[in-house]
Design a protein around this motif. Structure first.
Motif, PDB file in Angstrom:
ATOM      1  N   VAL A 162       9.669  -7.892   1.859  1.00 19.79           N
ATOM      2  CA  VAL A 162       8.943  -6.699   2.297  1.00 19.79           C
ATOM      3  C   VAL A 162       8.271  -6.949   3.645  1.00 19.79           C
ATOM      4  CG1 VAL A 162       6.995  -5.176   1.758  1.00 19.79           C
ATOM      5  CG2 VAL A 162       8.573  -5.874  -0.057  1.00 19.79           C
ATOM      6  N   VAL A 163       7.598  -8.100   3.762  1.00 20.98           N
ATOM      7  CA  VAL A 163       6.878  -8.405   5.003  1.00 20.98           C
ATOM      8  C   VAL A 163       7.845  -8.533   6.173  1.00 20.98           C
ATOM      9  CG1 VAL A 163       5.457 -10.129   6.174  1.00 20.98           C
ATOM     10  CG2 VAL A 163       4.966  -9.502   3.802  1.00 20.98           C
ATOM     11  N   MET A 164       8.975  -9.212   5.944  1.00 17.49           N
ATOM     12  CA  MET A 164       9.888  -9.465   7.055  1.00 17.49           C
ATOM     13  C   MET A 164      10.679  -8.242   7.477  1.00 17.49           C
ATOM     14  SD  MET A 164      11.615 -13.194   6.377  1.00 17.49           S
ATOM     15  CE  MET A 164      12.667 -13.053   7.839  1.00 17.49           C
ATOM     16  N   SER A 165      11.016  -7.367   6.533  1.00 13.12           N
ATOM     17  CA  SER A 165      12.082  -6.403   6.820  1.00 13.12           C
ATOM     18  C   SER A 165      11.805  -4.960   6.457  1.00 13.12           C
ATOM     19  CB  SER A 165      13.360  -6.832   6.081  1.00 13.12           C
ATOM     20  OG  SER A 165      13.780  -8.109   6.494  1.00 13.12           O
ATOM     21  N   TYR A 166      10.673  -4.623   5.867  1.00 12.12           N
ATOM     22  CA  TYR A 166      10.516  -3.238   5.422  1.00 12.12           C
ATOM     23  C   TYR A 166       9.874  -2.387   6.523  1.00 12.12           C
ATOM     24  CZ  TYR A 166      12.276  -3.533   0.686  1.00 12.12           C
ATOM     25  OH  TYR A 166      13.111  -3.645  -0.395  1.00 12.12           O
ATOM     26  N   PRO A 167      10.595  -1.387   7.002  1.00  9.20           N
ATOM     27  CA  PRO A 167      10.049  -0.575   8.098  1.00  9.20           C
ATOM     28  C   PRO A 167       8.771   0.144   7.691  1.00  9.20           C
ATOM     29  CG  PRO A 167      12.050   0.422   7.193  1.00  9.20           C
ATOM     30  CD  PRO A 167      11.939  -0.938   6.591  1.00  9.20           C
ATOM     31  N   GLY A 168       8.682   0.532   6.416  1.00  9.89           N
ATOM     32  CA  GLY A 168       7.473   1.210   5.955  1.00  9.89           C
ATOM     33  C   GLY A 168       6.243   0.331   6.099  1.00  9.89           C
ATOM     34  N   LEU A 169       6.410  -0.966   5.935  1.00 12.64           N
ATOM     35  CA  LEU A 169       5.256  -1.852   6.071  1.00 12.64           C
ATOM     36  C   LEU A 169       4.840  -1.970   7.536  1.00 12.64           C
ATOM     37  CD1 LEU A 169       3.247  -3.637   4.559  1.00 12.64           C
ATOM     38  CD2 LEU A 169       4.660  -5.577   5.239  1.00 12.64           C
ATOM     39  N   LEU A 170       5.824  -2.108   8.425  1.00 12.36           N
ATOM     40  CA  LEU A 170       5.468  -2.157   9.846  1.00 12.36           C
ATOM     41  C   LEU A 170       4.744  -0.880  10.253  1.00 12.36           C
ATOM     42  CD1 LEU A 170       5.652  -3.645  12.582  1.00 12.36           C
ATOM     43  CD2 LEU A 170       7.754  -2.377  13.004  1.00 12.36           C
ATOM     44  N   ALA A 171       5.253   0.257   9.785  1.00  3.49           N
ATOM     45  CA  ALA A 171       4.650   1.533  10.176  1.00  3.49           C
ATOM     46  C   ALA A 171       3.204   1.643   9.705  1.00  3.49           C
ATOM     47  CB  ALA A 171       5.485   2.697   9.632  1.00  3.49           C
ATOM     48  N   ILE A 172       2.937   1.245   8.460  1.00  2.00           N
ATOM     49  CA  ILE A 172       1.573   1.378   7.963  1.00  2.00           C
ATOM     50  C   ILE A 172       0.666   0.315   8.588  1.00  2.00           C
ATOM     51  CG2 ILE A 172       1.936   0.036   5.832  1.00  2.00           C
ATOM     52  CD1 ILE A 172      -0.316   3.133   6.251  1.00  2.00           C
TER      53      ILE A 172
END
Lengths: 300, 300, 300
Positions: free
Chosen positions: C137-147
């Motif tokens: 999730v940390v490395m690759s989830y766009p939703g996490l980068l966005a939030i």
């Protein structure tokens, strides 16, 4: 500023400094290096067209191709070894060996991937009236970049490499707006036009010569939960799409038991949660909107 | 790893090395260099705001602007010459000349493009309640980047430069999620808000002061095929949108004979495959969904 | 080429050279530097996972964390001061002080932001059957980068820093296709899956543990205009979403008076312009498309 900083920096460093739970730096893949390898591989698959790697007349003995292949293989094996180490359950030597084997599997597959991409390029050229040449497809079509990255990442996914396949697919997603999970199985001659908003789930199986437009979702209908209310991972939950299917923009097809029979056409914005037989044409009923003409003067 | 690599590298180099059919490296445009020129041009159009190029007080004699213009013009002429060479049918000297002429046409158009973009900036500021200043529009609005790149690429498209206009538009698509084919004709005062998923086809003609939201498609209804079953390229297949039209999110408007009359409003998610007269209001019938309130306790 | 260029360069320089109205270069933020600070901050929040910053064993005294924090704080204060200077109405010293205070506010909030992001990471892992680990999730989830970017930009928005919060949110939009206005208020445990095409408006208020899918719009229904016909800026015009709501792909929820009650589920492609009570299930009526089976032979 500096006064403020100095007075608060100690607490901030304590708060933000990695705790003991964070992985050591050599035990986690580096996303930037994974992307660098990916770009090298894409350049090797399309020599000259992606701004890296030499062309025929500039590298008669293939020396540059050889050097690039070697560097990419070594870097990929190292990153895969880190991914196995992060996941745990293997000794250091075993991680190293598993990393090499995964990289080897990917490099063994490169000629076959190039052949599949050649079919993808032709499918794009023949499937889009705006395409002027196959070189235009190679240089500028986001759907081709997305499927090229997918075909590479999928090999590592099948070798059960942690973290890295998803990092690769998310690079393509970020560049193109096309989100293909590395687990999806996709046949040759695949073309996604425009592509922004496309989502293809992990357990999709897509046949040969399938064409998708922007905004198509091949997704899960609902998620199974275990006795503790946690989602069950790893079960078939995305549709199958057989050969020669066309799916127009914004269509949503859901469910692990859903099969789109070969040579079917799925209309734009269709919502489909069950199978359709081969040669089906599926479209929305009466999509006619209300038109209220204010002046009602002549249109041109 | 190295043992494995050494044993397989020869075969891989043979498999992946460019065959005789690949273009020579100086006969194909370099996408990275095309993008570099594009970034320089955008910086020249918005001096100071895009992190490149000087501002008024730092460049009183315009020396830096002059140097940047010269470098961009030369690089662009070179890339265009390569594109003509790749397409074939011209001698080397003719390619060189055609590349210079295309770059000259683009540079001649820069003042007019800047004026059109000034109208685009005002349209964005006036059309979005969240916009705090025109500088915010210049620095951060994806719709402005997309139309700026389009206005540049469209000049090269009209000069029939192969490959490069599409490489430029795909750069904007990748950055913004907005996919405008370089062939589209678009008047001044154009604003796309949010923008992700917008598709504007090659033969669209869009008037003045048109506003689009995310996910709007101005596309083809179907593709004509020739006697061999191949798609016919180059015919009018995308709609016309007249002045002062607003098209809300997710609307789909298709077909080369479809004309949206001036001052019309097309509602969100509308599906439209025929013309509507000026001043029309088009919206979906009864979009009301089913609401099943489980607990039916009071809402706040 | 050079002859053509030399003859036209004078006129072009005059046409494109910044007029007196352009801001001086030290009075406008530099987007590239703002993005650099943002990347440093994201790296500090996820040490080791974003390719920058050290990990536990490589930085035992936190010296690298300290240096990176100091550099980021100083650069951010400088950019904020420029933003205040551009907006006008403050003396140079006041701009400098306001820039430092805004940067201080952001850095004070970093530990709390990291805690909220920890909840976001768990929400993604638990909410997506395809997620193999929280590191994925940390490395690759766009939703996490966005939030993550949103939580940083929102602090500066609340401090009324001009230009910079929007530049940050647009960086995330460009990378992920997720467009969250920095004004939106979003609780912890927030997860956006896939994410391309999501739009979250400036005055949205979103509770805890909300999950969105790709293409969801939380937008304005219509824009209020003043007596001169100009849009009124700054009024509440986007919906509220209470705790534990799930909104499926492509749903559109509009209006400043619209409240989605807690624990509700909004189906894919639903169009909703009024409030629904807690625990509601909202879905589209009869989405069944027409299936015309040509051959009508057996499906597999």
């Amino acid at each position: 500023m500096d006064n403020w900083l100095d007075s608060k920096l100690d607490n901030l460093v304590t708060a933000l400094h990695p705790c003991g739970k964070c992985p050591a730096s050599d035990a986690v893949p580096n996303r930037g290096k994974v992307i660098d390898v990916l770009k090298q591989l894409v350049a090797l698959l399309f020599p000259g067209c992606h701004g890296a790697g030499p062309l025929a007349d500039g590298d008669p003995a293939g020396a540059v191709v050889r050097d690039n292949l070697r560097a990419a293989a070594q870097a990929l094996a190292d990153q895969c070894a880190r991914a196995f180490a992060y996941a745990g359950g293997k000794s250091g030597d075993d991680c190293h060996r598993a990393g090499e084997e995964a990289a080897a599997a990917l490099f063994d597959a490169l000629p076959e991937i190039r052949d599949m991409l050649a079919e993808d390029i032709v499918a794009a050229y023949e499937g889009d009236p705006a395409a002027q040449s196959t070189m235009e497809v190679v240089m500028s079509y986001p759907g081709l970049l997305a499927i090229a990255v997918h075909r590479l990442a999928h090999i590592l996914y099948k070798r059960k490499v942690p973290l890295i396949p998803r990092a690769m697919s998310e690079y393509a997603h970020s560049r193109t707006g096309i989100d293909i999970h590395p687990g999806a199985t996709i046949g040759p001659g695949f073309f996604i036009d425009h592509g922004t908003g496309v989502v293809i789930g992990e357990t999709c199986v897509i046949g040969r010569h399938v064409k998708l437009y922007q905004g198509v979702t091949l997704g899960a209908r609902s998620f199974a939960k275990d006795a503790d209310g946690k989602l069950v991972k790893g079960i078939k939950r995305h549709p199958d799409v057989e050969d020669n299917v066309i799916i127009y923009a914004g269509a949503t097809i859901l469910g692990g038991n859903t099969v789109i029979g070969h040579d079917s056409v799925i209309g734009a914005s269709v919502w489909l949660i069950h199978s359709v037989p081969p040669n089906s044409k599926v479209y929305n009923r009466e999509p006619e909107p209300v038109v209220a003409a204010a002046g009602a003067t002549a249109t041109r």
